[in-house]
Scaffold this active site. Structure first.
Site, PDB file in Angstrom:
ATOM      1  N   ASP A   1      25.559  21.117  11.175  1.00  0.00           N
ATOM      2  CA  ASP A   1      24.735  21.279  12.212  1.00  0.00           C
ATOM      3  C   ASP A   1      25.201  21.031  13.636  1.00  0.00           C
ATOM      4  OD1 ASP A   1      22.901  22.039  10.274  1.00  0.00           O
ATOM      5  OD2 ASP A   1      22.100  19.804  10.182  1.00  0.00           O
TER       6      ASP A   1
HETATM    7  N1  URA Z   1      23.637  18.242   5.899  1.00  0.00           N
HETATM    8  C1  URA Z   1      22.718  18.452   6.932  1.00  0.00           C
HETATM    9  O1  URA Z   1      21.730  18.260   7.149  1.00  0.00           O
HETATM   10  N2  URA Z   1      23.339  19.043   7.975  1.00  0.00           N
HETATM   11  C2  URA Z   1      24.646  19.290   8.012  1.00  0.00           C
HETATM   12  O2  URA Z   1      25.132  19.730   9.004  1.00  0.00           O
HETATM   13  C3  URA Z   1      25.300  19.117   6.880  1.00  0.00           C
HETATM   14  C4  URA Z   1      24.627  18.683   5.738  1.00  0.00           C
END
Ligand code: URA
Length: 240
Positions: free
Chosen positions: A106
Site C-alpha cells: 500500500d
Molecule cells: N496488507 C495490507 O493491508 N497492505 C499491504 O500493503 C500489504 C498487506
C-alpha cells in the site's frame, strides 16, 4: 554462470551481442568494481559482481532488486496521475530493464519491495499455490490479544474471500506485532485487523519468502540482490 565475460554478457537480456562488445571496449562493464575490456576474461556471475552500466548482470540474464519503499510512494511501475512510483527511485539503466513489482504494498506502507523482470518468478511468488510467506511488522491503535492470535491462525472470512491460516506474534504491549500471511490480497492485513476491531497505524514489510529486507538499506534506497538471494527465491518458487 561461469565462462568468458563476453559469453556471460551475451546470455544476459540487457544488451545484444554486438552492443556487448562495444560496451566492453568503452569500459562500461565492471567485474568486482574494476572495468574489464577483454571479453575473453573468465568470470563467475554468481561469485562476482558483474555490472553493465551499473546494472547487475545475473547468470540468468534477469534483473533482481530490493527497494526500501518509503511511505507515500506507489508500489507500481508507472502512475498516470503523476504520483511517485517505485520505478522513479531507480536509475535509468534499471528502468530500461523494465522490472515489475512482486506483490503490491500500500501507498501508506513501507519496507521490502522486490522488483524483477523475471516474469515467471514474479507470477510464482504471488500465486497462492507457491505460498511465499510475507512477513510484516504492524503497529495498532489497540493492543492485539491472544484471541486475535487464535483468529489469525484460522481461515478468516473477510466477506469477498477467506484467508489461509496466517500467524500473529505479539510484541511489547501488543500494539506492535509481527504478521505472516500467505496471500497478498488488497489491504489484507488492514482488513484482518479491522475484522478483529483494530486499526493498523503503520505497516512495514520485512520479508517475502526467503528474502529479507536488508537492514542496512535506507528508506528509499535499493540494491541488486546477491546471487545467493536470487537462488533462494528461485528455489522457493520451485524454479531450481
Ligand atoms: N496488507 C495490507 O493491508 N497492505 C499491504 O500493503 C500489504 C498487506
Amino acid at each position: 554462470m561461469k565462462g568468458r565475460l563476453d559469453k556471460v554478457l551475451a546470455t544476459c537480456r540487457l544488451i545484444s551481442r554486438t552492443d556487448a562488445q562495444a560496451a566492453l571496449k568503452a569500459g562500461r562493464v565492471t567485474v568486482d568494481g574494476t572495468a574489464v575490456r577483454d571479453g575473453k576474461v573468465k568470470v563467475d556471475s554468481d561469485a562476482q559482481m558483474i555490472l553493465l552500466d551499473g546494472v547487475r548482470v545475473e547468470g540468468d540474464g534477469f534483473v533482481y532488486l530490493m527497494l526500501y519503499k518509503p511511505v507515500g510512494v506507489l508500489s507500481a511501475t508507472e502512475d498516470k496521475r503523476g504520483a511517485i512510483t517505485a520505478m522513479d527511485l531507480l536509475p535509468e539503466e534499471y528502468r530500461k530493464a523494465a522490472p515489475g513489482v512482486v506483490g503490491r504494498l500500500d501507498k501508506d506502507a513501507e519496507g521490502l519491495l522486490l522488483l524483477t523482470n523475471n516474469g515467471e518468478l514474479n507470477h510464482r511468488l504471488t500465486s497462492p499455490k507457491h505460498h511465499a510467506d510475507k512477513l510484516y511488522r504492524v503497529t495498532l491503535d489497540l493492543p492485539a490479544t491472544e484471541e486475535d492470535v487464535r483468529a489469525f491462525a484460522e481461515p478468516m472470512d473477510l466477506g469477498d474471500f477467506t484467508t489461509q491460516p496466517g500467524k500473529l506474534e505479539l510484541l511489547e504491549d501488543g500494539k506492535t506485532a509481527l504478521v505472516t500471511i500467505h496471500e497478498g490480497k488488497f489491504h489484507q492485513i488492514k482488513r484482518m485487523f479491522q475484522h478483529q476491531g483494530k486499526t493498523v497505524q503503520t505497516l512495514k514489510r520485512l520479508s517475502i519468502g526467503p528474502l529479507r529486507l536488508d537492514e542496512a538499506l535506507a528508506d528509499g534506497a535499493w540494491r541488486p540482490l546477491s546471487g545467493e538471494e536470487v537462488r533462494a527465491l528461485l528455489a522457493a518458487a520451485d524454479m531450481m
